[in-house]
Design an enzyme around this catalytic site. Structure first.
Site, PDB file in Angstrom:
ATOM      1  CB  ALA A  31      -0.709  -0.509   0.898  1.00  0.00           C
ATOM      2  CG  LEU A  32       4.699   0.575  -1.650  1.00  0.00           C
ATOM      3  CD1 LEU A  32       5.861   0.009  -3.135  1.00  0.00           C
ATOM      4  CD2 LEU A  32       5.071   0.161  -0.474  1.00  0.00           C
ATOM      5  CG  HIS A  36       6.183   2.881   1.622  1.00  0.00           C
ATOM      6  ND1 HIS A  36       4.750   3.166   1.706  1.00  0.00           N
ATOM      7  CD2 HIS A  36       6.387   2.162   2.607  1.00  0.00           C
ATOM      8  CE1 HIS A  36       4.045   2.266   2.411  1.00  0.00           C
ATOM      9  NE2 HIS A  36       5.562   1.847   3.133  1.00  0.00           N
ATOM     10  CE  LYS A 151       3.460   5.996  10.331  1.00  0.00           C
ATOM     11  NZ  LYS A 151       2.930   4.808  10.815  1.00  0.00           N
ATOM     12  CB  VAL A 178       7.334  11.367   4.289  1.00  0.00           C
ATOM     13  CG1 VAL A 178       6.784  12.490   2.931  1.00  0.00           C
ATOM     14  CG2 VAL A 178       8.895  10.965   4.301  1.00  0.00           C
ATOM     15  NE  ARG A 189      -2.897  -0.727  10.614  1.00  0.00           N
ATOM     16  CZ  ARG A 189      -1.938  -1.189  10.789  1.00  0.00           C
ATOM     17  NH1 ARG A 189      -0.781  -0.810  10.362  1.00  0.00           N
ATOM     18  NH2 ARG A 189      -1.398  -2.329  10.887  1.00  0.00           N
TER      19      ARG A 189
END
Length: 291
Positions: A31-32, A36, A151, A178, A189
């Site tokens: 789920a880039l 990423h 994060k 980021v 998410r």
């Protein structure tokens, strides 16, 4: 770009790299997004060859968590990686990664002083799953370096300890958080935040962190300023919590050893987790004198 789906293919691909070529690994659950992308760009800048793993690791999900609904847009993820010049993507099935089943697999037990607190308190076993899969990935790829997002600060602290304790060769690197234009830390998410009011509620995380940073800087000379964490936390939450957001934890730790800190000062990392409905989000901010 090569697509690898089995551990044996990883080993073969790794052996085929030219002598002296450096390899950077970027482990992800897919789920880039552009967060990423920043990790991949950092890897690209520091190594000759970049590999990305895309694996929604069942071992790090507990009962009732979002393993089944976690987004898996594989074709979009592969196109994203190709656009950034990734050399290989490892996208295995759970059966390929855990051929004897998860119940029978060897697991890595992370140090309790790091893993039983914060996210570990509400997600028992989570960091065992993370440490296990990352160690497997590092064993398969034997990278010169592995890049992680800041994060997930507690995760990084655990993995850095694991790498040191087990004498792993790979150098672990973390990329700063980021953020979206509104300050929300990028996360896969975030896709769950379907309504505008959910997005507004989720901004409580970053707003609390930014308020604490600003309050600390305004308390005096930033390099020397110390502010009581409990008092500042109470005021920040009162001022910046939005309707629909439930705080899970807000803590300050020393960024070097992750021990709790009662004061806000340079070198302290703020950690926050909370929920918007059934969506659990985390964020972090390192206090420093510079902007």
């Amino acid at each position: 770009m090569e697509l690898l789906t089995h551990p044996d293919a990883c080993r073969l691909w790794r052996r085929q790299l030219a002598a002296g070529e450096t390899l950077a690994l970027v482990p992800t659950m897919g789920a880039l997004h552009q967060g990423h992308g920043a990790l991949i760009r950092m890897a690209r800048a520091q190594a000759d060859v970049v590999a990305v793993s895309i694996f929604v690791n069942p071992l790090q999900f507990g009962p009732g968590e979002d393993f089944q609904r976690y987004p898996r847009p594989q074709q979009a993820d592969l196109a994203f990686c190709q656009s950034l010049g990734v050399n290989a993507v490892f996208a295995p099935s759970p059966q390929a990664m855990y051929p004897r089943g998860m119940a029978a697999c060897t697991r890595v037990a992370p140090p309790p002083d790091l893993s039983d607190r914060l996210c570990g308190a509400s997600r028992p076993g989570h960091f065992t799953g993370v440490a296990t899969v990352v160690l497997k990935l590092l064993a398969l790829f034997s990278p010169d370096m592995a890049v992680f997002g800041e994060k997930d600060a507690q995760q990084y602290a655990i993995l850095a300890r694991m790498a040191a304790d087990l004498d792993l060769d790979a150098r672990l690197i973390r990329h700063p958080v980021v953020r979206e234009a509104d300050g929300l830390a990028m996360s896969s998410r975030n896709r769950y935040l379907s309504a505008p009011q959910q997005r507004e509620a989720a901004l409580s995380l970053s707003r609390i962190l930014f308020w604490l940073r600003d309050a600390w800087r305004q308390a005096g000379e930033p390099s020397q300023s110390r502010l009581s964490a409990p008092d500042a936390f109470a005021e920040a939450c009162q001022r910046e919590t939005r309707d629909g957001f439930t705080l899970e934890y807000l803590e300050a730790v020393d960024d070097e050893d992750f021990t709790p800190s009662e004061t806000l000062r340079a070198g302290v990392r703020l950690l926050i987790a909370g929920r918007v409905g059934d969506v659990r989000l985390i964020d972090t901010l390192l206090l420093s004198a510079s902007a």
